[in-house]
Design a protein around this motif. Sequence first.
Motif, short mmCIF file in Angstrom:
data_model
loop_
_atom_site.label_atom_id
_atom_site.label_comp_id
_atom_site.label_asym_id
_atom_site.label_seq_id
_atom_site.Cartn_x
_atom_site.Cartn_y
_atom_site.Cartn_z
N GLU A 293 0.74 -0.92 -0.07
CA GLU A 293 -0.07 0.09 0.03
C GLU A 293 0.78 1.36 0.01
O GLU A 293 0.41 2.41 0.29
N ASN A 294 2.14 1.16 -0.05
CA ASN A 294 3.04 2.09 -0.15
C ASN A 294 4.42 2.00 -0.98
O ASN A 294 5.63 2.22 -0.80
N LEU A 295 3.67 1.54 -2.48
CA LEU A 295 5.13 1.35 -3.32
C LEU A 295 5.94 2.39 -3.57
O LEU A 295 5.76 3.79 -3.24
N ALA A 296 7.09 2.45 -3.79
CA ALA A 296 8.23 3.17 -4.12
C ALA A 296 8.56 3.98 -2.67
O ALA A 296 8.57 5.30 -2.95
N GLY A 297 8.30 3.27 -1.67
CA GLY A 297 8.41 4.10 -0.30
C GLY A 297 7.61 5.20 -0.02
O GLY A 297 8.17 6.15 0.61
N GLY A 298 6.50 4.98 -0.65
CA GLY A 298 5.83 6.35 -0.35
C GLY A 298 5.84 7.46 -1.31
O GLY A 298 5.22 8.57 -1.03
N PHE A 299 6.78 7.30 -2.27
CA PHE A 299 6.91 8.50 -3.28
C PHE A 299 5.54 8.87 -3.85
O PHE A 299 4.56 8.24 -4.24
N ALA A 300 5.40 10.29 -3.91
CA ALA A 300 3.87 10.71 -4.45
C ALA A 300 4.18 11.38 -6.07
O ALA A 300 5.07 12.00 -6.05
N TRP A 301 3.42 10.64 -6.60
CA TRP A 301 3.30 10.88 -8.22
C TRP A 301 2.51 12.08 -8.33
O TRP A 301 1.68 12.55 -7.70
N ALA A 302 2.71 13.06 -9.37
CA ALA A 302 2.06 13.93 -9.75
C ALA A 302 0.77 13.63 -10.16
O ALA A 302 -0.27 14.53 -9.97
N SER A 303 0.33 12.48 -10.61
CA SER A 303 -1.27 12.51 -11.07
C SER A 303 -1.55 11.07 -11.00
O SER A 303 -0.87 10.08 -10.80
N PRO A 304 -2.82 10.75 -10.75
CA PRO A 304 -3.18 9.44 -10.50
C PRO A 304 -2.98 8.72 -11.31
O PRO A 304 -2.69 7.58 -11.13
N ARG A 305 -2.97 8.87 -12.67
CA ARG A 305 -2.53 8.10 -13.87
C ARG A 305 -1.09 7.30 -13.56
O ARG A 305 -0.80 6.37 -13.85
N GLU A 306 -0.17 8.57 -13.41
CA GLU A 306 1.16 8.03 -13.26
C GLU A 306 1.22 6.79 -11.78
O GLU A 306 1.95 5.97 -12.20
N ALA A 307 0.57 7.05 -10.97
CA ALA A 307 0.54 6.21 -9.77
C ALA A 307 -0.10 4.77 -10.07
O ALA A 307 0.59 3.91 -9.65
N LEU A 308 -1.24 4.87 -10.95
CA LEU A 308 -1.71 3.95 -11.25
C LEU A 308 -0.95 2.82 -12.45
O LEU A 308 -0.82 1.57 -12.08
N GLN A 309 -0.32 3.56 -13.16
CA GLN A 309 0.82 2.94 -14.12
C GLN A 309 1.93 2.28 -13.15
O GLN A 309 2.31 0.98 -13.61
N HIS A 310 2.44 3.07 -12.34
CA HIS A 310 3.42 2.31 -11.43
C HIS A 310 2.83 1.06 -10.73
O HIS A 310 3.60 0.09 -10.55
N ALA A 311 1.67 1.21 -10.06
CA ALA A 311 1.26 0.15 -9.31
C ALA A 311 1.08 -1.21 -10.37
O ALA A 311 1.11 -2.37 -9.88
#
Length: 82
Positions: free
Chosen positions: A48-66
């Motif tokens: 629930e905290n991928l990339a050590g909690g790094f905050a992506w600029a957009s939800p799309r970027e976070a979803l792609q990483h997940a």
Amino acid sequence: MYFEEVDTGDYKIYAGAIERSRQYGYVAAVVVVRVRGRLPRQEAFRNENLAGGFAWASPREALQHAIKAGKEFAANRIPAMA
């Protein structure tokens, strides 16, 4: 919170983008569930905290990483018995 589901092989990936705050962005989260095989459905991986909690600029970027993290996990697993 934003969600996306992806099927990959014996697994279903549930990806999420969780908004931390407007100034910080979105954290990527993933749950991978084995959905095929002889055994019942079972959660195989959760972070629930991928990339050590790094905050992506957009939800799309976070979803792609997940989704990428979920696919990498699924690709490195032994296939379930049919």
